[in-house]
Structures are given as structure tokens and as C-alpha cells.
Enzyme design. Structure first.
Site, PDB file in Angstrom:
ATOM      1  N   SER A  45       0.825  -1.200   0.000  1.00 42.32           N
ATOM      2  CA  SER A  45       0.000   0.000   0.000  1.00 42.32           C
ATOM      3  C   SER A  45       0.867   1.261   0.000  1.00 42.32           C
ATOM      4  CB  SER A  45      -0.966  -0.038   1.189  1.00 42.32           C
ATOM      5  OG  SER A  45      -2.007   0.908   1.033  1.00 42.32           O
ATOM      6  N   ASP A 157      -5.843  -3.248  -2.545  1.00 48.23           N
ATOM      7  CA  ASP A 157      -4.825  -2.861  -1.566  1.00 48.23           C
ATOM      8  C   ASP A 157      -4.137  -4.061  -0.905  1.00 48.23           C
ATOM      9  OD1 ASP A 157      -3.588  -1.647   0.849  1.00 48.23           O
ATOM     10  OD2 ASP A 157      -4.725   0.110   0.231  1.00 48.23           O
TER      11      ASP A 157
END
Length: 272
Positions: A45, A157
Site C-alpha cells: 500500500s 490494496d
């Protein structure tokens, strides 16, 4: 000066954390200032974003100054939602600019980025092709950004399955792992004010148990005191970066000691 053949292979693992992940910039600054080498970066991320931009050759101090003065609203391209409220085209353009449209093979430093495949529920390690595309996948917060569709996978993510990918670093031959956690450190303060806060708080709860299992795998765990910042606090980049610097300065002696200890073990084995 330590001979490279005796120096341990060091991995820098940069964890997820949205705006709190800006602390990674301060971490890298301090490691460079103390001439502490790392051989590759593994990012999830926001960790993938900071690590990827650095690996592409960006000046880390320039990046710090740029983010401090940037209006991050330019990243948001709201559209009629189907798979996410934001198409991600603007952030993709920003990432292409910051990574100079490099492929993984063209990076100054090896990089591995972590995403999640919604179809299999598995962690996906991206290390080929477009760096910007891989980062875009790794930062695709479910429900906020549309997923990235790639090779039959629907990628979101990396924090969904692996917020701090220590295991990835170890599996790629790291002798010593410096991991940076920007989620579960001191001063954790949860505030729910918008949709992003709801999603990020839920991801944190889901990740807590996994973090407790994996974080002992790090040789050095750096935890900047960024718990009081909210996921969208990009306008507070100066304070967040400073916390990364402070936390890393406190770990420098420990890092150097562990590097030298592993080097001594290698030298002993070489001489025996």
C-alpha cells in the site's frame, strides 16, 4: 568499511498506513544519512508507493518538500461508482511521473510490491512490468479506488492480506529485515469521520491478528508515533515525516549492531 561479501543482505519492509505511511520518507532519509544500506524494498500500500518512488531514483528530500506543499485533492477523480468511488486515473498519472514510467527491471533498487487478488483472496507479489501500475494496485483501497484488473486477477490494496510483508522479504533471501509499521505503534487513536476512515479502521482490525503473528519475524521493527494521525491527514506530511525520522534515529545503534553481528558470523564461517 565492511566488505560487501560479508555484509548481510538487508531488506527494508515498508508497511501500509495511508497518510501515516508518509513516515517512511523520514525512515529512508535517516537510513541514508547514516549510510545504512538496504538491498531491496518490499512495500504494501503506502509503503509500496514511497518505496517505489524512491527505488525509481527520486530524491527523497525533494519528495518530502513536494508532498508538504502539494494539494492532494488533485489525486481524487470521483466518478459514478461501480467498483470504486475513484477511477484512480489521476493517481496513476502521478505515479507514472514520479517513477519516470520505469519498469521493475529499470529501477535503481530492487522492489517488490504487495497487492490482494479479490478472486483468490491471496497475496500477490508484483515485481514485473510497470512500477506505476503495480503501486496503483497496491494502494487500491477497496470501495474507494477501482481495482486493477491484471492477468485474470482483480487487485486491491495489499493491506487487505499483508499490511507488513515481512514474510515476502524473508522468502527472497533477506539476512536482516528492517520493518516499518505505521499502524500498530504508540499513540493509536481511532477517529471515524468519513467513508475512508470507516474502511481503514476495518482493515486495521482485520490486520491486527496477522500483525501479531508476523512482526516478530523482523530483525528490527521501527514504529513511528503516528497513531494520532488519521488516514487522510496528507496535509500533515511534515509532522508525519518527522515522526519517521525520530523513530529511526532511536534504532540506528541497534541496526548497526545487528549488521556487524551478522557480518562477524559470515567472516567466522569464511575463515573456518
Amino acid at each position: 568499511m565492511l566488505d560487501d561479501k560479508f555484509r548481510p543482505r538487508v531488506a527494508l519492509v515498508l508497511g501500509a498506513g495511508s497518510a501515516r505511511g508518509l513516515a517512511h520518507i523520514g525512515v529512508i532519509q535517516v537510513l541514508r544519512e547514516h549510510h545504512i544500506p538496504f538491498d531491496f524494498i518490499v512495500g504494501s500500500s503506502m509503503g509500496a508507493m514511497v518505496g517505489g518512488i524512491y527505488a525509481a531514483g527520486a530524491d527523497i528530500k525533494m519528495l518530502d518538500r513536494m508532498l508538504e506543499n502539494m494539494d492532494t485533492n488533485v489525486f481524487y477523480d470521483v466518478h459514478v461508482p461501480r467498483l470504486g468511488f475513484m477511477s484512480g486515473k489521476k493517481i496513476k498519472s502521478f505515479l507514472e511521473l514520479m517513477t519516470k514510467k520505469k519498469s521493475f527491471a529499470e529501477l535503481d533498487l530492487p522492489l517488490l510490491t504487495v497487492a490482494t487478488d479479490l478472486l483468490s483472496g491471496e497475496r500477490v507479489v508484483l515485481e514485473e512490468g510497470s512500477v506505476a501500475e503495480a503501486i496503483r494496485a497496491s494502494i487500491s483501497i477497496p470501495g474507494i479506488f477501482t481495482p486493477v484488473q491484471q492477468e485474470g486477477m482483480i487487485l486491491v490494496d495489499g493491506a487487505v492480506v499483508d499490511r507488513l510483508p515481512i514474510e515476502v522479504a524473508r522468502s527472497r533471501g533477506a539476512d536482516l529485515i528492517i520493518a516499518v509499521d505505521v499502524t500498530f505503534g504508540p499513540g493509536k487513536n481511532v477517529s471515524i469521520a468519513n467513508t475512508m476512515d470507516v474502511i481503514m479502521a476495518a482493515l486495521d482490525i482485520m490486520a491486527k491478528q496477522h500483525f501479531e503473528l508476523v512482526h516478530p519475524g523482523a530483525d528490527i521493527l521501527i514504529q513511528p508515533a503516528v497513531g494520532s494521525f488519521q488516514p487522510g491527514d496528507f496535509d500533515k506530511s511534515r509532522q508525519i515525516v518527522d515522526q519517521g525520522r525520530i523513530a529511526t534515529e532511536q534504532k540506528i545503534d541497534e541496526i548497526l549492531e545487528k549488521i556487524m553481528a551478522q557480518a562477524a558470523t559470515k567472516i567466522e564461517g569464511f575463515n573456518s
